[in-house]
Design an enzyme around this catalytic site. Structure first.
Site, PDB file in Angstrom:
ATOM      1  CG  LEU A 140       7.938   7.573   0.817  1.00  0.00           C
ATOM      2  CD1 LEU A 140       8.728   8.230  -0.332  1.00  0.00           C
ATOM      3  CD2 LEU A 140       7.858   8.221   2.084  1.00  0.00           C
TER       4      LEU A 140
ATOM      5  NE  ARG B  79      -1.904  -0.927   3.898  1.00  0.00           N
ATOM      6  CZ  ARG B  79      -2.397  -0.726   5.245  1.00  0.00           C
ATOM      7  NH1 ARG B  79      -3.701  -0.808   5.267  1.00  0.00           N
ATOM      8  NH2 ARG B  79      -1.514  -0.709   6.086  1.00  0.00           N
TER       9      ARG B  79
ATOM     10  CE  LYS C  52       4.262 -10.376  19.190  1.00  0.00           C
ATOM     11  NZ  LYS C  52       5.602 -10.718  18.607  1.00  0.00           N
TER      12      LYS C  52
ATOM     13  CB  VAL D 178      -4.010  -8.300   1.600  1.00  0.00           C
ATOM     14  CG1 VAL D 178      -2.569  -8.409   1.117  1.00  0.00           C
ATOM     15  CG2 VAL D 178      -4.194  -7.798   3.087  1.00  0.00           C
TER      16      VAL D 178
ATOM     17  CG  ASN E 288       8.975  -9.865  18.158  1.00  0.00           C
ATOM     18  OD1 ASN E 288       8.317  -9.482  17.344  1.00  0.00           O
ATOM     19  ND2 ASN E 288       8.835  -9.733  19.279  1.00  0.00           N
TER      20      ASN E 288
ATOM     21  CE  LYS F 210       4.294  -7.144  10.302  1.00  0.00           C
ATOM     22  NZ  LYS F 210       3.982  -6.474   9.405  1.00  0.00           N
TER      23      LYS F 210
ATOM     24  CE1 TYR G 283       0.449  -9.601  13.783  1.00  0.00           C
ATOM     25  CE2 TYR G 283       1.568 -10.356  15.501  1.00  0.00           C
ATOM     26  CZ  TYR G 283       1.486 -10.096  14.355  1.00  0.00           C
ATOM     27  OH  TYR G 283       2.453 -10.629  13.626  1.00  0.00           O
TER      28      TYR G 283
END
Length: 175
Positions: free
Chosen positions: A41, A38, A129, A64, A168, A87, A137
């Site tokens: 830039l 999306r 997660k 999406v 992570n 996220k 999430y």
């Protein structure tokens, strides 16, 4: 799996997407790599960064959540890496419907577009997660994982769906 293939990466302007695209361009010979995100830039910045690979790269601005746009982008694609997701845990708790629209409905759109366009393989990035979710999430990513696994029953094995867990990473924009 990558050489001479048409590859599309959703969320391609994020931390994982940029690293992955750099890796495949430096180590393989894809026919075409589609950057789907999306963020115009960041797509512009990637275009500047990857100028020497410009003959292999195509840029699609899209979300999406938009099945029609996904169908346009998935034409003649062999492999989809689905890395797009919302996220940031605190933001998702405050905006639960946005999280559901992107992480669950977006996953279903990826599945539908992949089957409709006869994509050969889809690899969806998940998260640690999702293993035992304690927040929205993680719960949306668990649902997404279940959708991708179940999609193997819908596609009659014309499209193979896989999920990989991704935790992570230092220096990423993740949660």
């Amino acid at each position: 799996i990558i050489n001479n293939k048409n590859i599309l990466v959703t969320g391609a302007t994020g931390s994982f997407g940029q690293y992955f695209i750099n890796y495949i361009l430096e180590n393989f010979k894809p026919k075409r790599v589609v950057i789907y995100s999306r963020d115009e830039l960041k797509q512009y910045q990637m275009n500047q960064k990857f100028k020497k690979y410009s003959k292999f790269l195509r840029y699609f601005i899209g979300d999406v959540r938009d099945l029609s746009r996904l169908n346009d982008a998935f034409r003649n694609i062999d492999l989809v890496i689905h890395a797009a997701a919302l996220k940031q845990v605190p933001a998702m708790e405050y905006n639960p419907m946005e999280c559901i629209k992107t992480n669950i409905m977006g996953a279903q759109n990826i599945i539908s577009a992949s089957i409709s366009n006869k994509v050969k393989k889809v690899i969806a990035l998940s998260t640690d997660k999702a293993a035992n979710p304690i927040n929205l999430y993680g719960a949306t990513k668990l649902v997404s994982d279940k959708l991708f696994v179940a999609a193997n029953n819908m596609s009659a094995r014309n499209t193979i769906f896989s999920v990989v867990r991704y935790g992570n990473v230092i220096g990423s924009r993740g949660s």
